[in-house]
Design a protein around this motif. Structure first.
Motif, mmCIF file in Angstrom:
data_model
loop_
_atom_site.group_PDB
_atom_site.id
_atom_site.type_symbol
_atom_site.label_atom_id
_atom_site.label_comp_id
_atom_site.label_asym_id
_atom_site.label_seq_id
_atom_site.Cartn_x
_atom_site.Cartn_y
_atom_site.Cartn_z
ATOM 1 N N ALA A 98 42.204 38.348 34.263
ATOM 2 C CA ALA A 98 42.291 38.495 36.028
ATOM 3 C C ALA A 98 41.816 37.611 37.365
ATOM 4 O O ALA A 98 43.008 37.362 37.451
ATOM 5 N N LEU A 99 41.360 36.202 36.000
ATOM 6 C CA LEU A 99 40.731 35.283 37.471
ATOM 7 C C LEU A 99 41.816 34.479 37.232
ATOM 8 O O LEU A 99 42.469 33.299 38.253
ATOM 9 N N GLN A 100 43.038 34.331 36.269
ATOM 10 C CA GLN A 100 44.546 33.707 36.032
ATOM 11 C C GLN A 100 45.228 34.466 36.718
ATOM 12 O O GLN A 100 45.517 34.008 37.582
ATOM 13 N N VAL A 101 45.594 35.738 37.040
ATOM 14 C CA VAL A 101 46.041 36.672 38.174
ATOM 15 C C VAL A 101 45.705 35.630 39.570
ATOM 16 O O VAL A 101 46.486 35.424 40.476
ATOM 17 N N LEU A 102 43.921 35.921 40.021
ATOM 18 C CA LEU A 102 43.612 35.405 41.004
ATOM 19 C C LEU A 102 44.179 34.247 41.611
ATOM 20 O O LEU A 102 44.363 33.987 42.840
ATOM 21 N N LEU A 318 28.999 43.458 36.779
ATOM 22 C CA LEU A 318 30.073 43.045 38.068
ATOM 23 C C LEU A 318 31.965 43.168 37.011
ATOM 24 O O LEU A 318 33.031 43.304 36.907
ATOM 25 N N ASN A 319 31.306 42.604 35.533
ATOM 26 C CA ASN A 319 32.371 42.932 34.945
ATOM 27 C C ASN A 319 33.530 41.724 35.490
ATOM 28 O O ASN A 319 34.006 41.070 36.315
ATOM 29 N N ASP A 320 34.850 42.591 34.973
ATOM 30 C CA ASP A 320 36.149 42.492 35.816
ATOM 31 C C ASP A 320 36.590 43.456 36.940
ATOM 32 O O ASP A 320 37.721 43.449 37.530
ATOM 33 N N GLY A 321 35.882 43.649 37.844
ATOM 34 C CA GLY A 321 35.603 44.507 38.534
ATOM 35 C C GLY A 321 36.805 43.890 39.870
ATOM 36 O O GLY A 321 35.990 42.758 39.930
ATOM 37 N N THR A 322 36.548 44.749 40.770
ATOM 38 C CA THR A 322 37.691 43.714 41.896
ATOM 39 C C THR A 322 35.849 42.905 42.614
ATOM 40 O O THR A 322 36.081 41.747 43.004
ATOM 41 N N ASN A 323 35.024 43.361 43.133
ATOM 42 C CA ASN A 323 33.801 42.769 43.397
ATOM 43 C C ASN A 323 33.567 41.122 42.438
ATOM 44 O O ASN A 323 33.335 40.527 43.016
ATOM 45 N N MET A 325 35.362 40.220 40.225
ATOM 46 C CA MET A 325 36.965 39.099 40.238
ATOM 47 C C MET A 325 36.336 38.307 41.210
ATOM 48 O O MET A 325 37.115 36.555 41.933
ATOM 49 N N ALA A 326 36.401 38.733 42.742
ATOM 50 C CA ALA A 326 36.930 37.650 43.988
ATOM 51 C C ALA A 326 34.963 37.138 43.887
ATOM 52 O O ALA A 326 35.937 36.110 44.923
ATOM 53 N N MET A 327 34.274 37.454 43.633
ATOM 54 C CA MET A 327 33.503 36.313 43.893
ATOM 55 C C MET A 327 33.426 35.302 42.995
ATOM 56 O O MET A 327 33.188 34.293 43.184
ATOM 57 N N LEU A 328 33.520 35.405 41.562
ATOM 58 C CA LEU A 328 34.481 34.526 40.902
ATOM 59 C C LEU A 328 35.456 33.381 40.964
ATOM 60 O O LEU A 328 34.946 32.389 41.151
ATOM 61 N N GLU A 329 36.180 34.140 41.639
ATOM 62 C CA GLU A 329 37.474 33.868 42.306
ATOM 63 C C GLU A 329 36.798 32.505 44.042
ATOM 64 O O GLU A 329 37.113 31.435 43.878
ATOM 65 N N THR A 330 35.946 32.904 44.713
ATOM 66 C CA THR A 330 35.142 32.110 44.990
ATOM 67 C C THR A 330 34.046 31.047 45.099
ATOM 68 O O THR A 330 34.888 30.046 45.366
ATOM 69 N N LEU A 331 33.709 31.142 43.683
ATOM 70 C CA LEU A 331 33.159 30.077 43.369
ATOM 71 C C LEU A 331 33.646 28.906 42.885
ATOM 72 O O LEU A 331 33.283 27.782 43.001
ATOM 73 N N VAL A 332 34.926 29.377 41.794
ATOM 74 C CA VAL A 332 35.565 28.843 41.005
ATOM 75 C C VAL A 332 36.627 28.271 42.194
ATOM 76 O O VAL A 332 36.431 26.346 42.320
#
Length: 341
Positions: A98-102, A318-323, A325-332
């Motif tokens: 999911a992060l790869q897609v984002l 949180l798993n790979d859910g929308t919330n 993954m949005a958080m993880l994208e922001t941090l990364v």
């Protein structure tokens, strides 16, 4: 000026790429006694995890624990194992996808486990061999502990020490009070509670436990957990007024004093004092695993109901859910600044 070119027979080496390596705790390769024994042997041999002198600990580990605990743990894993394997591994892999897609094609996202497979050294070397010489290593532990985050750093150091041509590394800091993390928890918990078919009287925020001694030695984990719970409770007080929020620590192991209050004791105490409906969330886990799916959702429910409780819901992580993954994208993206983006 004539450009300098490598000779025709020069070895072609890929370089200049950027990667992200997500790291979680680990899991056995199968829900069997033998596989669990291998996993526990690696996990419980880590001096960051068990801070007892090796001369005293090894006889206990190999003479008692690895003879008795694997069968019990294998039973717990068997109850939550999926067609994709271990829930923790399957979800971590899904988070990486999911992060790869984002992030898109400019960055390669991979994943590894601190214990078990795929290992940190194997994925780090594979990324370097593929030309990823700038790598952000992201331990998926919101709250820092020597037994988790620091252990990942130790393993990274060991892996780097065996590499002749090392990649440049960055590491994701703990994010226990980051607004992106707290916001993701708020949205996720509020939505899940609203979707329940009952109204919980209490939200129990359960974190993985640690020996009390780690706090006394200066580990910030307890403080990080408490701050996460406090910030989440403040947010939920607006979204879910009237919901009482309590904090506890699960997964006690051995005879030493651990952080308190203990989750099972808290569930039992709440039920005996008249609380009948509880929701449980485990924000210290970035992905559902045996500790949430078996320890909380199965054993925790049994404890609560045996003491008089009637309804208990363990909310998914949180798993790979929308919330999440949005958080993880922001941090990364934040940590990749200057390298990419």
């Amino acid at each position: 000026m004539t450009p300098v070119c490598p000779p025709a027979d020069h070895l072609q080496i890929a370089t200049g790429k950027i990667g992200v390596l997500l790291v979680n705790l680990g899991t056995p390769d199968a829900p069997t006694t033998a596989a669990v024994r291998r996993y526990l042997a690696e996990f419980l041999s880590d001096r960051r995890v068990v801070e007892i002198p090796a001369i005293a600990w090894k006889p206990i580990l190999h003479g008692i624990i690895l003879r008795t605990r694997p069968a019990k743990s294998a039973h717990a894993y068997a109850q939550v194992w999926t067609d994709e394997g271990s829930p923790l591994a399957a979800i971590t892999a899904a988070q990486a996808r999911a992060l790869q897609v984002l992030l898109g094609d400019g960055v390669k996202v991979d994943w590894a486990m601190r214990y078990g497979n795929p290992s940190i050294p194997s994925r780090l070397q594979a990324m370097k061999d593929a030309g990823y010489d700038r790598i952000l290593v992201a331990p998926l532990y919101p709250q820092y502990s020597g037994a988790t985050t620091a252990s990942v750093m130790d393993r990274l150091g060991e892996a780097m020490g065996k590499m002749r041509w090392q990649p440049a590394l960055r590491t994701l800091p703990p994010y226990y009070d980051d607004p992106a993390y707290i916001g993701a928890l708020e949205e996720d918990v509020a939505a899940q509670v609203a979707a329940l078919d009952f109204v919980p009287e209490v939200l129990l925020v359960s974190f993985h436990g640690m020996p009390q001694r780690t706090l006394e030695l200066g580990d910030p984990y307890h403080c990080h957990c408490r701050k996460t719970a406090r910030l989440l409770a403040q947010r939920l007080a607006v979204r879910l007024p009237g919901l009482r929020v309590k904090t506890s620590f699960q997964s006690r192991f051995g005879r030493a004093k651990w952080l308190e209050p203990a989750t099972e004791a808290t569930l039992e105490g709440l039920a005996r004092s008249g609380t009948r409906r509880i929701a449980v969330t485990a924000p210290g886990f970035s992905a559902d695993c045996v500790e949430t799916l078996e320890e909380l959702a199965i054993r925790g429910r049994e404890v609560f109901e045996a003491a008089g409780g009637t309804r208990l819901a363990v909310l998914p992580c949180l798993n790979d859910g929308t919330n999440g993954m949005a958080m993880l994208e922001t941090l990364v993206r934040r940590e990749l600044a200057g390298w990419w983006g």
